[in-house]
Design an enzyme around this catalytic site. Structure first.
Site, PDB file in Angstrom:
ATOM      1  CB  SER A 151      -0.777   0.012   1.247  1.00  0.00           C
ATOM      2  OG  SER A 151      -1.469   1.383   1.486  1.00  0.00           O
ATOM      3  CE1 TYR A 164      -3.844  -2.034   5.167  1.00  0.00           C
ATOM      4  CE2 TYR A 164      -3.013   0.117   4.586  1.00  0.00           C
ATOM      5  CZ  TYR A 164      -3.561  -1.017   4.116  1.00  0.00           C
ATOM      6  OH  TYR A 164      -3.895  -1.280   2.844  1.00  0.00           O
ATOM      7  CE  LYS A 168      -1.405  -3.802   3.217  1.00  0.00           C
ATOM      8  NZ  LYS A 168      -2.050  -4.993   2.506  1.00  0.00           N
TER       9      LYS A 168
END
Ligand code: NAP
Length: 256
Positions: A151, A164, A168
């Site tokens: 991401s 998150y 990633k």
């Protein structure tokens, strides 16, 4: 920017098996459909059996081959079992797409241990476990394509997404390392880093946030799951054999 023409990239994946995690909806569903359209047998993995069945039906409706494999990717022992079963059923595994992922957004002072752990287990550890199991098979066959869903959050960070973004960024480091380990064996390992794509994940942000987000995107719109799928198709193709350890950012120019 003119509307993209999607579903037009062609590559021959007949005789190959692809495993796609998070294939029940969103980006993973679009990837599974694209791989199926190009002739791969697709093992569709996620927790929601009903939604998975919809993906499988959609692939079969266009003459493709697919099966649903219900699995929670945080269940470590189940992953090895599942890869073994897929390989036994189809006789091999050439393409792995580690796409399953979640967000549990909140600013760091409020982030609970469970929110950290759940995101790391779902996004990062599953990528490690599926890749380790699948590359054993690919190594023996001296052929493989692994594509991991990163991401832009893993590249440039995003407030409220420490867990998150860490998962990633971890996926990106993992991708580059494993790519080097397997580069001599006709196996490639790459990552795709989407910006904002229209799925349940971004719908959860709400209309207001999405309008704000659009202002930060030079293309002035969110991306579509199919726009990620087309890029994955290329990386999964035989044509992409000299591309490994790379991160392909697909974000409408947001991080340009
Ligand atoms: P989504 O619509 O929320 O779909 C997530 C998928 O992951 C679903 O198929 C879900 O299936 C599966 N999944 C989640 N937890 C799982 C678990 N424990 N076990 C098995 N499957 C699980 O999200 P999306 O937007 O398509 O995202 C797909 C990937 O792209 C993720 O890795 C995400 O981080 C990444 N990404 C998305 C965007 C975006 O803007 N949408 C941007 C950058 C990166 P079940 O619920 O059926 O299990």
């Amino acid at each position: 920017m003119a509307e993209p023409v999607l579903g037009t990239i062609q590559t021959d994946l007949s005789g190959q098996t692809a495993l796609v995690t998070g294939a029940s909806r969103g980006i993973g569903r679009a990837i599974a459909l694209s791989l199926g359209r190009c002739g791969a047998r697709v093992a569709c993995v996620a927790r929601d059996a009903a939604k998975l069945a919809e993906t499988v039906d959609a692939i079969r409706a266009t003459g493709g081959e697919a099966d649903a494999w219900t699995c929670d990717v945080t269940d470590g022992p189940k992953i090895n079992e599942l890869v073994d079963q897929v390989v036994a059923k189809y006789g091999g595994l050439q393409i792995l797409v580690n796409n399953a992922g979640i967000t549990r957004d909140t600013l760091l002072p409020r982030m609970e241990d469970a929110q950290w752990d759940e995101v790391i287990l779902t996004n990062l550890r599953s990528t490690f476990l599926f890749t380790r199991a699948a590359t054993l098979v690919m190594m023996r066959a001296r052929y493989g394509r692994v594509i991991n869903m990163a991401s832009v959050s893993g590249l440039v960070g995003n407030p409220g997404q420490a867990n998150y973004a860490a998962s990633k960024a971890g996926i990106i480091g993992f991708t580059k390392t494993v790519a080097r380990e397997f580069a001599g064996r006709n196996m490639t390992v790459n990552a795709v880093a989407p910006g904002f794509i229209t799925t349940d994940m971004t719908a959860a942000l709400g209309e207001l946030v999405n309008e704000e987000v659009k202002k930060r995107i030079p293309a002035k719109r969110l991306g579509r799951p199919e726009e990620i799928a087309e890029a994955v198709l290329f990386l999964a193709s035989r044509a992409a054999g000299y591309i490994t350890g790379q991160v392909l950012t697909i974000d409408g120019g947001m991080t340009a």
